[in-house]
Every structure is written in structure tokens, then in C-alpha cells.
Design a protein around this motif. Sequence first.
Motif, short mmCIF file in Angstrom:
data_model
loop_
_atom_site.label_atom_id
_atom_site.label_comp_id
_atom_site.label_asym_id
_atom_site.label_seq_id
_atom_site.Cartn_x
_atom_site.Cartn_y
_atom_site.Cartn_z
N MET A 1 21.87 35.01 1.80
CA MET A 1 21.49 33.66 2.17
C MET A 1 22.22 33.20 3.43
O MET A 1 21.64 32.59 4.33
CB MET A 1 21.78 32.71 1.01
CG MET A 1 21.42 31.25 1.27
SD MET A 1 22.78 30.31 1.98
CE MET A 1 23.99 30.39 0.67
N LEU A 2 23.51 33.54 3.54
CA LEU A 2 24.27 33.17 4.74
C LEU A 2 23.72 33.88 5.97
O LEU A 2 23.69 33.30 7.07
CB LEU A 2 25.75 33.54 4.56
CG LEU A 2 26.54 32.74 3.51
CD1 LEU A 2 27.99 33.16 3.54
CD2 LEU A 2 26.41 31.25 3.76
N GLY A 3 23.25 35.12 5.79
CA GLY A 3 22.66 35.83 6.92
C GLY A 3 21.40 35.15 7.43
O GLY A 3 21.17 35.08 8.64
N LYS A 4 20.62 34.61 6.52
CA LYS A 4 19.40 33.91 6.92
C LYS A 4 19.69 32.55 7.56
O LYS A 4 18.87 32.02 8.30
CB LYS A 4 18.49 33.71 5.71
CG LYS A 4 17.95 35.01 5.11
CD LYS A 4 17.10 34.72 3.88
CE LYS A 4 16.60 36.01 3.25
NZ LYS A 4 15.80 35.75 2.03
N THR B 1 27.09 21.11 1.71
CA THR B 1 28.48 20.86 2.08
C THR B 1 29.45 21.69 1.25
O THR B 1 30.52 22.07 1.73
CB THR B 1 28.81 19.36 1.93
OG1 THR B 1 28.58 18.96 0.57
CG2 THR B 1 27.95 18.51 2.84
N SER B 2 29.08 21.97 0.00
CA SER B 2 29.93 22.84 -0.83
C SER B 2 30.00 24.24 -0.24
O SER B 2 31.07 24.88 -0.25
CB SER B 2 29.38 22.90 -2.25
OG SER B 2 29.39 21.63 -2.86
N ILE B 3 28.88 24.74 0.28
CA ILE B 3 28.87 26.08 0.87
C ILE B 3 29.70 26.13 2.14
O ILE B 3 30.48 27.07 2.36
CB ILE B 3 27.41 26.51 1.15
CG1 ILE B 3 26.66 26.68 -0.17
CG2 ILE B 3 27.38 27.82 1.94
CD1 ILE B 3 25.18 26.96 0.02
N SER B 4 29.57 25.11 3.00
CA SER B 4 30.36 25.10 4.24
C SER B 4 31.85 25.00 3.93
O SER B 4 32.67 25.62 4.61
CB SER B 4 29.92 23.94 5.14
OG SER B 4 30.13 22.69 4.51
N THR B 5 32.20 24.22 2.91
CA THR B 5 33.61 24.13 2.50
C THR B 5 34.10 25.48 1.99
O THR B 5 35.24 25.88 2.29
CB THR B 5 33.77 23.07 1.40
OG1 THR B 5 33.32 21.80 1.89
CG2 THR B 5 35.21 22.95 0.97
N ARG C 1 25.90 39.25 -3.57
CA ARG C 1 24.95 39.87 -2.64
C ARG C 1 23.90 38.86 -2.21
O ARG C 1 23.58 38.75 -1.02
CB ARG C 1 24.28 41.08 -3.30
CG ARG C 1 23.27 41.78 -2.41
CD ARG C 1 22.66 42.97 -3.11
NE ARG C 1 23.68 43.96 -3.46
CZ ARG C 1 23.42 45.07 -4.15
NH1 ARG C 1 22.19 45.33 -4.57
NH2 ARG C 1 24.38 45.92 -4.42
N ARG C 2 23.37 38.10 -3.15
CA ARG C 2 22.39 37.07 -2.81
C ARG C 2 23.01 35.97 -1.97
O ARG C 2 22.37 35.43 -1.06
CB ARG C 2 21.81 36.48 -4.10
CG ARG C 2 20.95 37.44 -4.91
CD ARG C 2 20.54 36.83 -6.23
NE ARG C 2 19.81 35.58 -6.03
CZ ARG C 2 19.51 34.75 -7.02
NH1 ARG C 2 19.90 35.02 -8.27
NH2 ARG C 2 18.84 33.64 -6.78
N ASN D 1 22.88 24.14 10.11
CA ASN D 1 22.06 25.35 10.01
C ASN D 1 21.58 25.62 8.58
O ASN D 1 20.45 26.06 8.37
CB ASN D 1 22.85 26.56 10.53
CG ASN D 1 23.09 26.49 12.02
OD1 ASN D 1 22.71 25.52 12.68
ND2 ASN D 1 23.73 27.49 12.58
N LEU D 2 22.45 25.35 7.61
CA LEU D 2 22.04 25.54 6.21
C LEU D 2 20.95 24.56 5.82
O LEU D 2 20.00 24.92 5.12
CB LEU D 2 23.25 25.38 5.30
CG LEU D 2 24.26 26.53 5.28
CD1 LEU D 2 25.49 26.14 4.49
CD2 LEU D 2 23.64 27.80 4.70
N ARG D 3 21.05 23.31 6.27
CA ARG D 3 20.02 22.32 5.96
C ARG D 3 18.69 22.71 6.60
O ARG D 3 17.63 22.52 5.98
CB ARG D 3 20.47 20.94 6.44
CG ARG D 3 21.57 20.33 5.57
CD ARG D 3 21.79 18.87 5.87
NE ARG D 3 22.80 18.31 4.95
CZ ARG D 3 24.03 17.99 5.30
NH1 ARG D 3 24.44 18.17 6.56
NH2 ARG D 3 24.87 17.50 4.41
N ARG D 4 18.74 23.22 7.80
CA ARG D 4 17.51 23.68 8.44
C ARG D 4 16.85 24.78 7.61
O ARG D 4 15.63 24.76 7.38
CB ARG D 4 17.82 24.22 9.84
CG ARG D 4 18.08 23.15 10.90
CD ARG D 4 18.47 23.82 12.19
NE ARG D 4 18.64 22.86 13.27
CZ ARG D 4 19.11 23.19 14.48
NH1 ARG D 4 19.42 24.45 14.75
NH2 ARG D 4 19.23 22.25 15.41
#
Length: 308
Positions: free
Chosen positions: A20-23, A131-135, A15-16, A97-100
Motif C-alpha cells: 500500500m505504501l508503494g502505491k 494520519t495514523s499511517i504517517s505517524t 506485506r499488504r 499522498n495517502l489521501r489522494r
Amino acid sequence: MEQNALFRKRYGSFRRFFAMLGKARLPYLWIVGYLAVSALIANVSVSTTEYSAALFAGQVGLFAVVLPYLFFTLLSLVIGSISSLTSNLCLARIDRNLRRMVWKKVVHLPLQFYEANNPKELLSRITTDVTSISTLIMQVLLPVFTTAYSSLLMLGRVSSYDQRLMWALVIVLPVNILISFVLGRMRFGVADLINRRNAQLTAAIAERANNMLLIKSMGTEEKEAVAGEARMKASYQAEVTDLWVRGLALPINAIASALQSVAIILAGRAFYSTGALDLTQWIAYYGFAIQLTNILSNYCNSWSNFKG
């Protein structure tokens, strides 16, 4: 080894993670485009397999078989290149986007956080962890949809030959998923154990290195040497366990794939011998079965590798 290291029940909150991906404001249009291209590849692959089966069955009509086969083969190559480009663009945009998002969060953290934590530890959150999340998104989450669509498309085509043949495939194919699920959890548990033990070793060495003069003055060199060796041995044992899990994965998957192939061939041969399938359908069925096995195996391997 620590208790339940291989099969720990709780690693975090999905859920968390999705919150986080939504943000992060992912590039949804690019992701939808990637899914659309993947669906198109699946449809083209079905046509390519059927025309290929016709060729192997001896049907060499120029306009009925040969030219359509060449057309769909070239089309598959072109769309595959577009899919690869789209996938890489999605990866780059997700990372950006994640880095931002993470940087904005880091900048606005309260002063108390930096007083209690080392700011340098945040570097990996902005670089490696992103990069782990994008992968994870591009190789594990999105392929759930593309793999399911391709599988249903091919099973539907096999069902048009004989519905019983489709159910025979449905019974055989989940073996890969079950094996990869078990091995994935084991590798995740071992990887987590290695990280924790390496972190404990690093922290202990850093602490002793900063207090070496105190250790010398108190004469506890031998005690610290023994404690350090114990921590190094614990890290070594975790790494050996990982090697065993990885080593066992290869023969297990090989045996499972061999048994699957035998079951698939025997099922198709039985239907062909009774006349339920003609030669072209038998070859196409085998082609679809191999593709389905490869699709599921590749996805399961991506899942297991990411967990490890």
C-alpha cells in the motif's frame, strides 16, 4: 477477558501494508533528506558530548575546548530546527499522498460495495487512519534507521576508549527494547479489544434504538436493558485492563532505567579505577551511555504509544 486478548498472534499483513505504501508514492526525496539531517545531528551530538566531557574534566582552553563546544552546541540547535521542519513537511506530504490514493480508490469502487457498506464509514479511512499511517512512518519506521545509526556511532566512539566497555553497554542496553516489546504487544492487544467491544456496543445500541417501538410492543424492555448493561460492562472491563497495563508500564520502566544507570556507572567506575579510562573519557562514556539509553527509551516509548 477474551482469550489471548493481550498477545494475539495476527493483526494484519506487513506485506499488504508495504504494498500500500508503494502505491501511495511517498515523498522519498524528502524522507532521504530527513534521514541525512538526522545522521548529521548524530555526528554533531558525538562531538558536542566529547567537548562537554572535556569541560567537565577541567579542560578550559578557549580554542581547544570552549569555542568548539559552543560551535557544536549552536550547530546542533540549528540542525535540530531543520530536522523538525523537515519531519513536519514529510508528515504533511505523506498525508496528502495517502489521501489522494485512498480517494482515488474510493471513487473507483464498484457499486456493489456501496450497496453492502455504509459510505460514511469511509470518512475515517481518508482522515484519521491516514494520519495514523504517517505517524507510524515518521515515529516508528524511519527512527529504526536513525536510532541504529546513532547507537552504532556512539558505541563506536566508546569502543575507541576500550572495546570491553562497549560490550558492557551492548549487554545492558537491550533491556529497554525487551520491556517495550512486551508492553507494546500487551497495549496493542488491549487497544484492539477495546475497539472491538466498543464497536459491538455501538452497533447494538444503534440497532435497538432503531427498533425501540418493536421492543416496546413485544415487552422485552428488561431483557434489552440487561443485554445492554452486559455489553457496557464488557467495554468497562477492557478499559480497566488498559489502565492496569498503562499503570504497570511506568514503574517497570522506572525500575529498569534505575538498574541500567547503576550498571552503567559501576562499569565505567571499574574501568576508571584501573586506569583504562582517563577522567575525560570516563565523563564522555557516561554521557554517551545516557544518550544511548534515552535514544532507545524514546524510540521504545514511541513504539509502545503507537501500539496503544
